[in-house]
Motif scaffolding. Structure first.
Motif, PDB file in Angstrom:
ATOM      1  N   SER A 174       0.817  -1.211   0.000  1.00 45.87           N
ATOM      2  CA  SER A 174       0.000   0.000   0.000  1.00 45.87           C
ATOM      3  C   SER A 174       0.853   1.263   0.000  1.00 45.87           C
ATOM      4  O   SER A 174       0.376   2.337  -0.375  1.00 45.87           O
ATOM      5  N   SER A 175       2.123   1.144   0.402  1.00 48.24           N
ATOM      6  CA  SER A 175       3.024   2.295   0.392  1.00 48.24           C
ATOM      7  C   SER A 175       3.574   2.581  -0.999  1.00 48.24           C
ATOM      8  O   SER A 175       4.171   3.635  -1.226  1.00 48.24           O
ATOM      9  N   GLY A 176       3.416   1.627  -1.910  1.00 51.57           N
ATOM     10  CA  GLY A 176       3.936   1.787  -3.264  1.00 51.57           C
ATOM     11  C   GLY A 176       5.326   1.222  -3.467  1.00 51.57           C
ATOM     12  O   GLY A 176       5.836   1.209  -4.598  1.00 51.57           O
ATOM     13  N   LEU A 177       5.958   0.724  -2.414  1.00 48.56           N
ATOM     14  CA  LEU A 177       7.335   0.240  -2.526  1.00 48.56           C
ATOM     15  C   LEU A 177       7.448  -0.977  -3.440  1.00 48.56           C
ATOM     16  O   LEU A 177       8.373  -1.073  -4.251  1.00 48.56           O
ATOM     17  N   LEU A 178       6.529  -1.918  -3.308  1.00 44.73           N
ATOM     18  CA  LEU A 178       6.612  -3.123  -4.132  1.00 44.73           C
ATOM     19  C   LEU A 178       6.348  -2.791  -5.595  1.00 44.73           C
ATOM     20  O   LEU A 178       6.982  -3.347  -6.498  1.00 44.73           O
ATOM     21  N   GLU A 179       5.425  -1.882  -5.832  1.00 49.35           N
ATOM     22  CA  GLU A 179       5.130  -1.445  -7.197  1.00 49.35           C
ATOM     23  C   GLU A 179       6.357  -0.781  -7.824  1.00 49.35           C
ATOM     24  O   GLU A 179       6.570  -0.858  -9.038  1.00 49.35           O
ATOM     25  N   ASP A 180       7.177  -0.152  -7.000  1.00 48.73           N
ATOM     26  CA  ASP A 180       8.401   0.491  -7.475  1.00 48.73           C
ATOM     27  C   ASP A 180       9.537  -0.499  -7.694  1.00 48.73           C
ATOM     28  O   ASP A 180      10.629  -0.112  -8.113  1.00 48.73           O
ATOM     29  N   GLY A 181       9.307  -1.764  -7.367  1.00 48.80           N
ATOM     30  CA  GLY A 181      10.319  -2.788  -7.598  1.00 48.80           C
ATOM     31  C   GLY A 181      11.255  -3.035  -6.434  1.00 48.80           C
ATOM     32  O   GLY A 181      12.283  -3.705  -6.595  1.00 48.80           O
ATOM     33  N   VAL A 182      10.932  -2.521  -5.254  1.00 45.20           N
ATOM     34  CA  VAL A 182      11.768  -2.757  -4.074  1.00 45.20           C
ATOM     35  C   VAL A 182      11.602  -4.202  -3.619  1.00 45.20           C
ATOM     36  O   VAL A 182      10.482  -4.686  -3.472  1.00 45.20           O
ATOM     37  N   GLU A 183      12.722  -4.895  -3.408  1.00 40.64           N
ATOM     38  CA  GLU A 183      12.657  -6.283  -2.951  1.00 40.64           C
ATOM     39  C   GLU A 183      12.180  -6.350  -1.504  1.00 40.64           C
ATOM     40  O   GLU A 183      12.553  -5.526  -0.675  1.00 40.64           O
ATOM     41  N   LEU A 184      11.373  -7.365  -1.227  1.00 43.33           N
ATOM     42  CA  LEU A 184      10.886  -7.611   0.130  1.00 43.33           C
ATOM     43  C   LEU A 184      11.495  -8.911   0.641  1.00 43.33           C
ATOM     44  O   LEU A 184      11.235  -9.983   0.097  1.00 43.33           O
ATOM     45  N   TRP A 185      12.312  -8.794   1.675  1.00 40.13           N
ATOM     46  CA  TRP A 185      12.926  -9.950   2.309  1.00 40.13           C
ATOM     47  C   TRP A 185      12.248 -10.200   3.652  1.00 40.13           C
ATOM     48  O   TRP A 185      11.661  -9.296   4.240  1.00 40.13           O
ATOM     49  N   VAL A 186      12.340 -11.444   4.118  1.00 34.79           N
ATOM     50  CA  VAL A 186      11.712 -11.827   5.384  1.00 34.79           C
ATOM     51  C   VAL A 186      12.730 -12.588   6.228  1.00 34.79           C
ATOM     52  O   VAL A 186      13.476 -13.433   5.717  1.00 34.79           O
ATOM     53  N   ALA A 233      13.859 -22.304   0.859  1.00 41.21           N
ATOM     54  CA  ALA A 233      14.057 -21.090   0.066  1.00 41.21           C
ATOM     55  C   ALA A 233      14.616 -21.422  -1.314  1.00 41.21           C
ATOM     56  O   ALA A 233      14.180 -20.862  -2.328  1.00 41.21           O
ATOM     57  N   HIS A 234      15.578 -22.325  -1.368  1.00 35.55           N
ATOM     58  CA  HIS A 234      16.163 -22.690  -2.653  1.00 35.55           C
ATOM     59  C   HIS A 234      15.146 -23.383  -3.557  1.00 35.55           C
ATOM     60  O   HIS A 234      15.219 -23.266  -4.783  1.00 35.55           O
ATOM     61  N   ALA A 235      14.199 -24.088  -2.960  1.00 31.42           N
ATOM     62  CA  ALA A 235      13.156 -24.736  -3.762  1.00 31.42           C
ATOM     63  C   ALA A 235      12.310 -23.700  -4.499  1.00 31.42           C
ATOM     64  O   ALA A 235      11.721 -23.995  -5.547  1.00 31.42           O
ATOM     65  N   ARG A 236      12.251 -22.489  -3.968  1.00 38.30           N
ATOM     66  CA  ARG A 236      11.530 -21.386  -4.622  1.00 38.30           C
ATOM     67  C   ARG A 236      12.478 -20.428  -5.337  1.00 38.30           C
ATOM     68  O   ARG A 236      12.094 -19.335  -5.721  1.00 38.30           O
ATOM     69  N   GLN A 237      13.743 -20.856  -5.514  1.00 32.42           N
ATOM     70  CA  GLN A 237      14.764 -20.039  -6.174  1.00 32.42           C
ATOM     71  C   GLN A 237      14.952 -18.686  -5.482  1.00 32.42           C
ATOM     72  O   GLN A 237      15.135 -17.650  -6.127  1.00 32.42           O
ATOM     73  N   ARG A 238      14.903 -18.700  -4.145  1.00 34.92           N
ATOM     74  CA  ARG A 238      15.104 -17.482  -3.389  1.00 34.92           C
ATOM     75  C   ARG A 238      16.471 -17.529  -2.704  1.00 34.92           C
ATOM     76  O   ARG A 238      16.872 -18.574  -2.182  1.00 34.92           O
ATOM     77  N   PRO A 239      17.202 -16.414  -2.697  1.00 38.03           N
ATOM     78  CA  PRO A 239      18.484 -16.375  -1.989  1.00 38.03           C
ATOM     79  C   PRO A 239      18.281 -16.404  -0.477  1.00 38.03           C
ATOM     80  O   PRO A 239      17.243 -15.977   0.025  1.00 38.03           O
ATOM     81  N   VAL A 261      15.230 -14.574   1.846  1.00 39.45           N
ATOM     82  CA  VAL A 261      15.067 -14.992   3.244  1.00 39.45           C
ATOM     83  C   VAL A 261      16.381 -14.776   3.982  1.00 39.45           C
ATOM     84  O   VAL A 261      17.454 -15.099   3.473  1.00 39.45           O
ATOM     85  N   SER A 262      16.296 -14.221   5.176  1.00 38.04           N
ATOM     86  CA  SER A 262      17.479 -14.052   6.010  1.00 38.04           C
ATOM     87  C   SER A 262      17.257 -14.773   7.331  1.00 38.04           C
ATOM     88  O   SER A 262      16.252 -14.566   8.005  1.00 38.04           O
TER      89      SER A 262
END
Length: 216
Positions: free
Chosen positions: A114-126, A190-196, A147-148
């Protein structure tokens, strides 16, 4: 917020993020959103007026749950991040701490969107630091860009050990088989979803055997 200091807060956070993001540009910089606990907030000036007195704040009102229940606070951080990104520092990514459940993650993800960050292409890590997220690592990874591993909280919550207790810390370490199994699940999921996958927390810097296990 109560004293009309929202703009000053956003400026403080924005300027700090900008300084680091600019220094490392174009290399990625990860901003972990705030994860103060209720006892830490209570210790600030005026904190007792707003914060509960929890018996166990380490597993209380913190992390993702706090963003859902205090969205006005979280919105200030998101605004600061959006302003830095708008200045052209596109190496910035956002990381969410202490996520307990997938529905909780989806709620917070909607706030970020809702902040627009994801629409701007900012990566979201968890961050993966709660055993429930180790058990559902592949599903967790499917909701984010990376994932961290939060080794400090993961060790204490897998083993049921207060990480701030010097008497216990020497006995319960990150190379415990149960902790290593949690790490394996997180990494493979994470690797099963090709995520670093990255790791934060001080265990890798103080326990060489953990580094060896991670490399393996």
């Amino acid at each position: 917020l109560a004293d009309g200091g929202a703009d000053a807060y956003v400026t403080l956070v924005r300027d700090g993020i900008r300084e680091v993001a600019a220094a490392f540009h174009p290399r990625p910089v990860t901003y972990r959103t705030s994860d103060l606990k209720s006892n830490e907030y209570r210790g600030l000036e005026g904190g007792q007026e707003y914060e509960p007195e929890e018996a166990n704040p380490m597993i209380g009102v913190r992390g993702a749950y706090r963003y859902i229940t205090h969205p006005d606070e979280f919105a200030l951080e998101l605004r600061a991040l959006r302003e830095v990104h708008a200045e052209g520092l596109h190496n910035l990514r956002v990381m969410l701490p202490f996520v307990r459940t997938l529905p909780e993650l989806r709620e917070v993800k909607a706030l970020v969107a809702s902040s627009g960050l994801l629409e701007d292409g900012v990566e979201l890590w968890v961050m993966a630091e709660v055993p429930s997220m180790a058990l559902l690592a592949e599903d967790l990874a499917g909701e984010c860009d990376g994932v961290s591993i939060g080794s400090n909280d993961l060790v204490q919550l897998v083993l049921g050990v207060d990480r701030d207790s010097p008497d216990l810390n020497a006995r319960y370490r990150s190379n415990d088989p149960a902790v290593l199994e949690a790490l394996r699940r997180i990494i493979e999921g994470a690797h099963a979803r090709q995520r670093p996958v990255s790791i934060c927390g001080d265990h890798p810097s103080s326990e060489p055997q953990l580094v060896r296990a991670l490399v393996e």
